[in-house]
Design a protein around this motif. Structure first.
Motif, PDB file in Angstrom:
ATOM      1  N   ARG A 149       1.158  -1.241  -0.052  1.00 55.45           N
ATOM      2  CA  ARG A 149       0.117  -0.052   0.088  1.00 55.45           C
ATOM      3  C   ARG A 149       1.025   1.008   0.283  1.00 55.45           C
ATOM      4  O   ARG A 149       1.983   1.802   0.673  1.00 55.45           O
ATOM      5  CB  ARG A 149      -0.951  -0.086   0.982  1.00 55.45           C
ATOM      6  CG  ARG A 149      -1.398  -1.259   1.265  1.00 55.45           C
ATOM      7  CD  ARG A 149      -2.369  -1.093   2.013  1.00 55.45           C
ATOM      8  NE  ARG A 149      -3.935   0.229   2.860  1.00 55.45           N
ATOM      9  CZ  ARG A 149      -4.306   0.208   3.560  1.00 55.45           C
ATOM     10  NH1 ARG A 149      -4.566  -0.763   4.757  1.00 55.45           N
ATOM     11  NH2 ARG A 149      -4.815   1.449   3.903  1.00 55.45           N
ATOM     12  N   ALA A 150       0.322   2.147  -1.386  1.00 58.59           N
ATOM     13  CA  ALA A 150       1.423   3.693  -0.938  1.00 58.59           C
ATOM     14  C   ALA A 150       1.502   4.319   0.257  1.00 58.59           C
ATOM     15  O   ALA A 150       2.566   4.791   0.606  1.00 58.59           O
ATOM     16  CB  ALA A 150       0.544   4.326  -1.866  1.00 58.59           C
ATOM     17  N   ASP A 151       0.616   4.293   0.982  1.00 54.95           N
ATOM     18  CA  ASP A 151       0.616   5.151   2.274  1.00 54.95           C
ATOM     19  C   ASP A 151       1.077   3.917   3.464  1.00 54.95           C
ATOM     20  O   ASP A 151       2.294   5.033   4.063  1.00 54.95           O
ATOM     21  CB  ASP A 151      -0.919   4.452   2.925  1.00 54.95           C
ATOM     22  CG  ASP A 151      -1.119   5.979   4.254  1.00 54.95           C
ATOM     23  OD1 ASP A 151      -1.638   5.862   4.876  1.00 54.95           O
ATOM     24  OD2 ASP A 151      -0.436   7.452   4.380  1.00 54.95           O
ATOM     25  N   ASP A 152       1.122   2.663   3.541  1.00 59.14           N
ATOM     26  CA  ASP A 152       2.719   1.995   4.366  1.00 59.14           C
ATOM     27  C   ASP A 152       3.810   2.925   3.917  1.00 59.14           C
ATOM     28  O   ASP A 152       4.408   2.678   4.670  1.00 59.14           O
ATOM     29  CB  ASP A 152       2.171   0.691   4.427  1.00 59.14           C
ATOM     30  CG  ASP A 152       0.910   0.206   4.464  1.00 59.14           C
ATOM     31  OD1 ASP A 152       0.056   1.110   5.707  1.00 59.14           O
ATOM     32  OD2 ASP A 152      -0.095  -0.849   4.383  1.00 59.14           O
ATOM     33  N   LEU A 153       4.350   2.190   2.166  1.00 52.60           N
ATOM     34  CA  LEU A 153       5.681   2.369   1.790  1.00 52.60           C
ATOM     35  C   LEU A 153       5.958   3.933   2.164  1.00 52.60           C
ATOM     36  O   LEU A 153       6.679   4.210   3.201  1.00 52.60           O
ATOM     37  CB  LEU A 153       5.771   2.659   0.661  1.00 52.60           C
ATOM     38  CG  LEU A 153       6.566   2.821  -0.302  1.00 52.60           C
ATOM     39  CD1 LEU A 153       7.767   1.253   0.507  1.00 52.60           C
ATOM     40  CD2 LEU A 153       6.497   1.970  -1.845  1.00 52.60           C
ATOM     41  N   VAL A 154       4.316   4.921   2.346  1.00 51.34           N
ATOM     42  CA  VAL A 154       5.093   6.177   2.435  1.00 51.34           C
ATOM     43  C   VAL A 154       5.388   6.781   4.002  1.00 51.34           C
ATOM     44  O   VAL A 154       6.366   7.480   4.323  1.00 51.34           O
ATOM     45  CB  VAL A 154       4.215   7.389   2.427  1.00 51.34           C
ATOM     46  CG1 VAL A 154       4.355   8.951   2.961  1.00 51.34           C
ATOM     47  CG2 VAL A 154       4.347   7.603   0.198  1.00 51.34           C
ATOM     48  N   SER A 155       4.629   6.197   5.027  1.00 47.32           N
ATOM     49  CA  SER A 155       5.464   5.785   6.359  1.00 47.32           C
ATOM     50  C   SER A 155       6.341   5.105   6.954  1.00 47.32           C
ATOM     51  O   SER A 155       7.510   5.765   7.708  1.00 47.32           O
ATOM     52  CB  SER A 155       3.982   5.289   6.829  1.00 47.32           C
ATOM     53  OG  SER A 155       2.820   5.678   7.168  1.00 47.32           O
ATOM     54  N   SER A 156       6.941   4.107   6.000  1.00 49.35           N
ATOM     55  CA  SER A 156       7.775   3.811   5.945  1.00 49.35           C
ATOM     56  C   SER A 156       9.232   4.798   5.749  1.00 49.35           C
ATOM     57  O   SER A 156      10.162   4.706   6.238  1.00 49.35           O
ATOM     58  CB  SER A 156       8.446   2.485   5.606  1.00 49.35           C
ATOM     59  OG  SER A 156       7.016   1.128   5.999  1.00 49.35           O
ATOM     60  N   LEU A 157       8.734   5.406   4.532  1.00 48.23           N
ATOM     61  CA  LEU A 157       9.939   6.110   4.157  1.00 48.23           C
ATOM     62  C   LEU A 157      10.235   7.298   5.161  1.00 48.23           C
ATOM     63  O   LEU A 157      11.504   7.432   5.124  1.00 48.23           O
ATOM     64  CB  LEU A 157       9.363   7.094   3.090  1.00 48.23           C
ATOM     65  CG  LEU A 157       9.637   6.005   1.647  1.00 48.23           C
ATOM     66  CD1 LEU A 157       8.835   6.378   0.509  1.00 48.23           C
ATOM     67  CD2 LEU A 157      10.960   5.681   1.264  1.00 48.23           C
TER      68      LEU A 157
END
Length: 182
Positions: free
Chosen positions: A147-155
């Protein structure tokens, strides 16, 4: 004559934005507006005509860089396979976040004033990541359940928690490896 004056004013504004972005990115603390004007090759009065306050300059730099980092996703996809484009975009995003350290105090004021809404920033970044993930799931190179939102949080977590540029790169490599399709 008025067209020439407008063109000169636009060039001065762009030079000020470029000089400010460079100064903010290379500083750990507040940056002198006089230094920004000098680096842009203009007087302080010209800076204030375009940006009546430090916060106005900070907001303009932030908006320009946010637009550029979001747009870079599509540009990278045009030149690279999705998995490679995503990893290169992660580097660009890390640079974007790191550059904000030099304007942290002014940026805080901009956010508190409501001139920039954190949700809008996140939506722009999530949109860029969605573009990259969609391309990667389409060609089978990236995992479909990411999920894009999960990836952004990780970044964001990586860029804020890393103690060095080397650590940031290693952690981004791990994250990128985790989203590649098996």
């Amino acid at each position: 004559m008025a067209e020439r004056a407008r063109a000169d004013a636009m060039r001065n504004r762009e030079r000020l934005l470029d000089a400010a972005a460079t100064a903010f990115a290379s500083s750990d603390g507040p940056v002198s507006l006089d230094a920004i004007a000098r680096a842009a090759g203009v007087g302080i009065g010209t800076l204030y005509r375009h940006f009546p306050s430090r916060e106005a300059l900070t907001e303009a730099v932030y908006r320009a860089e946010l637009a550029e980092v979001a747009a870079s996703a599509g540009k990278l996809l045009a030149r690279h396979p999705p998995a490679v484009a995503l990893r290169r975009w992660m580097d660009r995003y890390a640079e974007f976040v790191a550059a904000k350290r030099g304007m942290a105090e002014s940026l805080r004021v901009v956010f508190e004033s409501g001139a920039v809404v954190p949700g809008d920033t996140r939506a722009s970044i999530v949109g860029a990541v969605e573009l990259l993930i969609t391309a990667g799931t389409g060609d089978g190179s990236l995992r479909a359940e990411v999920r894009a939102d999960d990836l952004v949080s990780s970044l964001l977590g990586i860029t804020l928690a890393s103690s060095s540029a080397g650590q940031t790169q290693r952690m981004l490599d791990l994250l990128a490896a985790g989203v590649v399709a098996r």
